[in-house]
Design an enzyme around this catalytic site. Structure first.
Site, short mmCIF file in Angstrom:
data_model
loop_
_atom_site.label_atom_id
_atom_site.label_comp_id
_atom_site.label_asym_id
_atom_site.label_seq_id
_atom_site.Cartn_x
_atom_site.Cartn_y
_atom_site.Cartn_z
CD GLU A 73 19.65 3.17 -27.41
OE1 GLU A 73 20.33 4.61 -27.93
OE2 GLU A 73 19.27 2.45 -28.34
N PRO A 74 22.55 5.00 -23.16
CG PRO A 74 24.83 4.20 -23.74
CD PRO A 74 22.77 4.07 -23.78
N GLY A 112 17.61 9.36 -22.74
CA GLY A 112 16.63 9.16 -22.18
C GLY A 112 15.43 9.13 -21.97
N GLY A 144 9.81 13.32 12.05
CA GLY A 144 11.15 14.26 12.91
C GLY A 144 12.12 13.29 12.82
CD GLU A 157 8.03 2.32 -17.81
OE1 GLU A 157 7.43 1.77 -18.38
OE2 GLU A 157 8.92 1.96 -17.73
#
Length: 405
Positions: free
Chosen positions: A139-140, A143, A358, A382
């Protein structure tokens, strides 16, 4: 003890997944990396193939729906078992060797399927066995702290009413169902967090936006809004009862299934990068020897040997975590160990391969730079690297989440 020799049935399934990765995923990998949010129509063939394999009883290609072996109703192990979890892990590894974003977009093989397999009742397994389920946890406001869920679920008659916002939902727009984590009683803390199966067409469920991302661009990542979203009362996974003593171990059991699988994704990407790097170094005249001490070899060869050793360790840790799940052994510690090791190894191997290759590595002429971008999410979702190490520390030291934060 774990048997490191894969049985024939798993070898056949893994080989089939590898052919899908080589023949379907690799050829379109760059196409959908450059066309973010465009649905890979080639995967419609995959949907029919996966459904056909499921109906025939053959192991699934994507494997995200692992979690229960053929003897799920028993508790006594009479022999070494390699069931749904091991099959899921190997198939995830092989398809991720082809393309992680496409692997996460295989119809009917979402991460939510693993949640259903982990905690659903037998009746729910029957109902939701053939859905395409994504998983909505983050959710906002949080985490990695899964216990901080603020999305609510209130029982209203014979329906649950869900309200909240979920972000970074993998396959959130394309899946047919969403497994949503929500709390049924905020006052009871983490013990009241349950998982709910929300159909795509449920009233009150909407997609707010799709995220633009660093990697896995073939996979849609959605922000979902639940506004008085109504679902049937029996769509709560497992038992609706709140057991304060048990906490939310039930829903957390989902991670014991999905973390080894995400580890396998990282192992698959790492193997792809190592194979490409070996070819580049060999073409450049760099000899990689297993008989000569690393310090007596070319610096690039010595670095390759280090990366390959880490890859092998991550692979074996992942196998152990899946094997323990299939043999009904508690694997929370091993699941986190495999996820931590593989997530870190995936980014290290891919980015170091970009460096050692490279100019070729940094260009889009090869897929190395793409694998470098794709691998980072596997060390994050996860459960981040830091969270996995915290879980491992708690298990090893015998500390609770309150004692070791």
């Amino acid at each position: 003890m774990i048997n490191l020799e894969l049985p024939k049935k798993l070898k056949a399934s893994a080989n089939q997944a590898h052919q899908v990765a080589a023949q379907i995923f690799r050829p379109i990998s760059r196409k959908y990396d450059l066309a973010e949010h465009e649905y890979p129509v080639e995967l419609d063939t995959m949907a029919a193939m996966v459904e056909g394999l499921a109906d025939s009883g053959t192991q699934k290609i994507g494997g995200a729906a692992g979690g229960r072996g053929d003897d799920a109703g028993t508790t006594d192990i009479v022999a070494n078992a390699n069931g749904g979890n091991m099959s899921a892990l190997l198939n995830a590894l092989e398809t991720s060797w082809g393309d992680v974003g496409l692997m996460l977009t295989i119809p009917y093989q979402g991460l939510g399927n693993a949640a259903i397999a982990a905690v659903a009742t037998d009746e729910q397994l029957e109902r939701f066995g053939k859905v395409w389920a994504s998983m909505a946890i983050t959710e906002p406001s949080f985490g990695s702290d899964s216990a901080a869920v603020t999305t609510t679920a209130v029982l209203d008659g014979d329906e649950w009413v869900l309200n909240g916002e979920k972000i970074f939902v993998t396959a959130g727009e394309r899946s047919t169902h969403i497994v949503v984590w929500a709390t049924v009683d905020k006052s009871l803390g983490r013990a009241a967090i349950k998982s709910f199966v929300v159909p795509r067409d449920a009233p009150g469920l909407s997609v707010a936006r799709l995220e633009h991302k660093l990697g896995i661009k073939a996979s849609d990542t959605a922000v979902l809004l639940l506004q008085d979203c109504r679902i049937p009362a029996d769509n709560i996974l497992g038992s609706p009862e709140v057991n304060v003593e048990k906490g939310f171990a039930g829903v957390m059991q989902t991670f014991d299934n999905t973390r080894p699988m995400v580890a396998a994704m990282a192992v698959g990407v790492a193997r792809a990068a190592l194979e490409e790097l070996r070819t580049i170094l060999t073409d450049a005249g760099v000899e990689i020897s297993y008989d000569t001490p690393a310090m007596n070899q070319h610096a690039a060869a010595a670095e390759f040997l280090r990366l390959e050793a880490d890859y092998e360790a991550a692979y074996l840790l992942s196998l152990r975590a899946a094997w323990m799940a299939d043999n009904k052994k508690p694997n929370s510690l091993e699941a986190s160990m495999s996820k931590a090791k593989a997530g870190r190894t995936g980014t290290d191997v891919t980015l170091k391969s970009v460096e050692l290759a490279g100019t070729l590595g940094y260009s889009q002429r090869l897929l190395l730079e793409k694998w470098g971008r794709d691998s980072k999410i596997l060390d994050i979702f996860e459960g981040t690297q830091q969270i996995q190490q915290l879980i491992v520390a708690r298990r090893v030291l015998g500390k609770t989440s309150a004692e070791l934060k």
